[in-house]
Design an enzyme around this catalytic site. Sequence first.
Site, PDB file in Angstrom:
ATOM      1  N   HIS A 121       0.873  -1.177   0.000  1.00  0.00           N
ATOM      2  CA  HIS A 121       0.000   0.000   0.000  1.00  0.00           C
ATOM      3  C   HIS A 121       0.913   1.231   0.000  1.00  0.00           C
ATOM      4  O   HIS A 121       2.015   1.188   0.562  1.00  0.00           O
ATOM      5  CB  HIS A 121      -0.823  -0.051   1.290  1.00  0.00           C
ATOM      6  CG  HIS A 121      -1.893   0.980   1.425  1.00  0.00           C
ATOM      7  ND1 HIS A 121      -1.616   2.287   1.770  1.00  0.00           N
ATOM      8  CD2 HIS A 121      -3.239   0.903   1.289  1.00  0.00           C
ATOM      9  CE1 HIS A 121      -2.755   2.963   1.843  1.00  0.00           C
ATOM     10  NE2 HIS A 121      -3.749   2.142   1.560  1.00  0.00           N
ATOM     11  N   ASP A 198       3.544  -3.857   8.051  1.00  0.00           N
ATOM     12  CA  ASP A 198       2.293  -3.129   7.931  1.00  0.00           C
ATOM     13  C   ASP A 198       1.165  -4.124   8.200  1.00  0.00           C
ATOM     14  O   ASP A 198       0.824  -4.939   7.349  1.00  0.00           O
ATOM     15  CB  ASP A 198       2.198  -2.544   6.512  1.00  0.00           C
ATOM     16  CG  ASP A 198       0.835  -1.954   6.225  1.00  0.00           C
ATOM     17  OD1 ASP A 198      -0.022  -1.939   7.126  1.00  0.00           O
ATOM     18  OD2 ASP A 198       0.625  -1.516   5.075  1.00  0.00           O
ATOM     19  N   GLN A 201      -4.035  -4.790   7.251  1.00  0.00           N
ATOM     20  CA  GLN A 201      -5.035  -5.731   6.729  1.00  0.00           C
ATOM     21  C   GLN A 201      -5.040  -7.061   7.463  1.00  0.00           C
ATOM     22  O   GLN A 201      -5.829  -7.947   7.119  1.00  0.00           O
ATOM     23  CB  GLN A 201      -4.793  -5.986   5.230  1.00  0.00           C
ATOM     24  CG  GLN A 201      -5.081  -4.811   4.337  1.00  0.00           C
ATOM     25  CD  GLN A 201      -6.547  -4.407   4.331  1.00  0.00           C
ATOM     26  OE1 GLN A 201      -7.444  -5.217   4.612  1.00  0.00           O
ATOM     27  NE2 GLN A 201      -6.813  -3.166   4.020  1.00  0.00           N
ATOM     28  N   LYS A 224      -9.791  -0.343  11.010  1.00  0.00           N
ATOM     29  CA  LYS A 224      -9.971  -1.580  10.227  1.00  0.00           C
ATOM     30  C   LYS A 224     -10.188  -2.784  11.144  1.00  0.00           C
ATOM     31  O   LYS A 224     -10.381  -3.897  10.687  1.00  0.00           O
ATOM     32  CB  LYS A 224      -8.745  -1.825   9.350  1.00  0.00           C
ATOM     33  CG  LYS A 224      -8.599  -0.783   8.221  1.00  0.00           C
ATOM     34  CD  LYS A 224      -7.508  -1.179   7.271  1.00  0.00           C
ATOM     35  CE  LYS A 224      -6.961  -0.023   6.489  1.00  0.00           C
ATOM     36  NZ  LYS A 224      -7.745   0.328   5.313  1.00  0.00           N
ATOM     37  N   CYS A 364      -4.740   2.350  -3.550  1.00  0.00           N
ATOM     38  CA  CYS A 364      -3.498   2.923  -2.993  1.00  0.00           C
ATOM     39  C   CYS A 364      -2.337   1.956  -3.190  1.00  0.00           C
ATOM     40  O   CYS A 364      -1.487   1.811  -2.288  1.00  0.00           O
ATOM     41  CB  CYS A 364      -3.650   3.275  -1.515  1.00  0.00           C
ATOM     42  SG  CYS A 364      -4.964   4.445  -1.200  1.00  0.00           S
TER      43      CYS A 364
HETATM   44  C1  LIG Z   1      -2.234  -2.681   3.590  1.00  0.00           C
HETATM   45  C2  LIG Z   1      -2.575  -1.316   4.094  1.00  0.00           C
HETATM   46  N1  LIG Z   1      -1.638  -0.593   4.680  1.00  0.00           N
HETATM   47  C3  LIG Z   1      -1.863   0.648   5.148  1.00  0.00           C
HETATM   48  C4  LIG Z   1      -3.110   1.206   5.040  1.00  0.00           C
HETATM   49  C5  LIG Z   1      -3.313   2.594   5.559  1.00  0.00           C
HETATM   50  O1  LIG Z   1      -4.225   2.599   6.584  1.00  0.00           O
HETATM   51  P1  LIG Z   1      -4.734   4.019   7.153  1.00  0.00           P
HETATM   52  O2  LIG Z   1      -5.296   4.754   5.982  1.00  0.00           O
HETATM   53  O3  LIG Z   1      -5.742   3.642   8.165  1.00  0.00           O
HETATM   54  O4  LIG Z   1      -3.544   4.688   7.720  1.00  0.00           O
HETATM   55  C6  LIG Z   1      -4.142   0.495   4.425  1.00  0.00           C
HETATM   56  C7  LIG Z   1      -5.478   1.115   4.239  1.00  0.00           C
HETATM   57  O5  LIG Z   1      -6.212   0.771   3.355  1.00  0.00           O
HETATM   58  C8  LIG Z   1      -3.869  -0.808   3.943  1.00  0.00           C
HETATM   59  O6  LIG Z   1      -4.805  -1.524   3.347  1.00  0.00           O
END
Ligand SMILES: Cc1ncc(COP(=O)(O)O)c(C=O)c1O
Length: 407
Positions: A121, A198, A201, A224, A364
């Site tokens: 992402h 990260d 998910q 999430k 993203c």
């Molecule tokens: C794999 C992953 N990493 C990071 C994020 C970023 O999360 P946030 O927008 O809550 O900071 C997301 C959000 O969709 C994600 O799917």
Amino acid sequence: MKKLNYRADFPILTTQINGEPLTYLDNAATSQKPQAVIDALTHYYTTDNANVHRGVYTLAAKATDQYEAVRDQVAAFLHAARREEVFFTRSATDSLNWVAQTYGDQFVTAGDEIVVTVMEHHSNLVPWQQLAQRKHATLKYIGLTADGQLDLADARRQITAKTKLVAVAHASNVLGVTNPVATIAKLAHAQGAVVVVDGAQAVAHVPVDVQTLDADFYAFSGHKVYGPTGIGVLYGKYALLEQLTPAQFGGEMISDVDWQTTEFAAIPARFEAGTPNIAGVIGLGAALTYLQGVGFDAVQELEQPLTDQLLTGLSQIDGVTVYGPRALADHGPVVAFNLAHLHPHDVATGLDMAGVEVRAGHHCAQPLMRYLKVTATVRASVGFYNNSTDVERFLTALQAVKEFFHV
Ligand SMILES: Cc1ncc(COP(=O)(O)O)c(C=O)c1O
């Protein structure tokens, strides 16, 4: 007998969209909130609101105790060795940027290599691109196997003695795969590199043990994992956190401020400058209590058949291409696909008319879209409160979209 239907706990699921029952299949973007979380937020503001860590009065102590109890709870949720290894941020994005701006800026130097995967992402990619540019370091990518999984042979090639940091998603927000983080950590540590995970998910779907994974840093967002927006978590190994200079300065992160110099507070207060998102932390605590009440065994028992139903249903529709592994055993609750030549926005808009809410776009993850040679995809993602009727409604609505566009 454990209950296996949690829909009644989520008030939004009884609402309608475009005159149809809400079919919420965008859990990878954000999850809906159970009444327990909504009540915890209301209760906090109704009876317990005070600033934390600074007041000597009863109400402030009450708020502080609740706030700090959630730190214990998150540390236990992640199986951290110590509560001080957990601190609160705004989001997974904020946590990952924090690591880039502290550990990255303090330890990465010119000529070093930073390794990420092609499925990241932007939140776990752009901070590393920016760091590489600032430091004249090189950003390298681990690719995928033909089946859309992380290519470990390529990981062995990319992670070398020059690698300073490896950043990897625990689970992909597009491909539906969960990555072998412990194996990546072993490869990275053998070269003296740190691993940043990260977990955005993963945390809502699989139990996380940062010690078994041997993650050096682990980031996730509250929203999430059935909690509120605006609250995030960063776990870091204590021995690493001890070496880091804070990225932000201000109230509550100090132990003594003189005219020209400041001594910082102990970890983790050192990394939580200013008034934190107290209500967000308390809401996150309620979300984790709720999720742990459901239990990850039940979460998987509920989500796996829905993923199976999604993958099987999509495979029976002519013109559908699914991205990521085909085998259910390799597939988490996120399914990205395209329908013939149709633009994903047209597909998602058609589904929305039937009350079916899915994401369409690049998610993203534009480098991943380039890698897959698409500009965008549609993405359906389930949570444990979804049911087979939701998936049936989605598949029926998709057939209607197909007929409408004559594909
Ligand atoms: C794999 C992953 N990493 C990071 C994020 C970023 O999360 P946030 O927008 O809550 O900071 C997301 C959000 O969709 C994600 O799917």
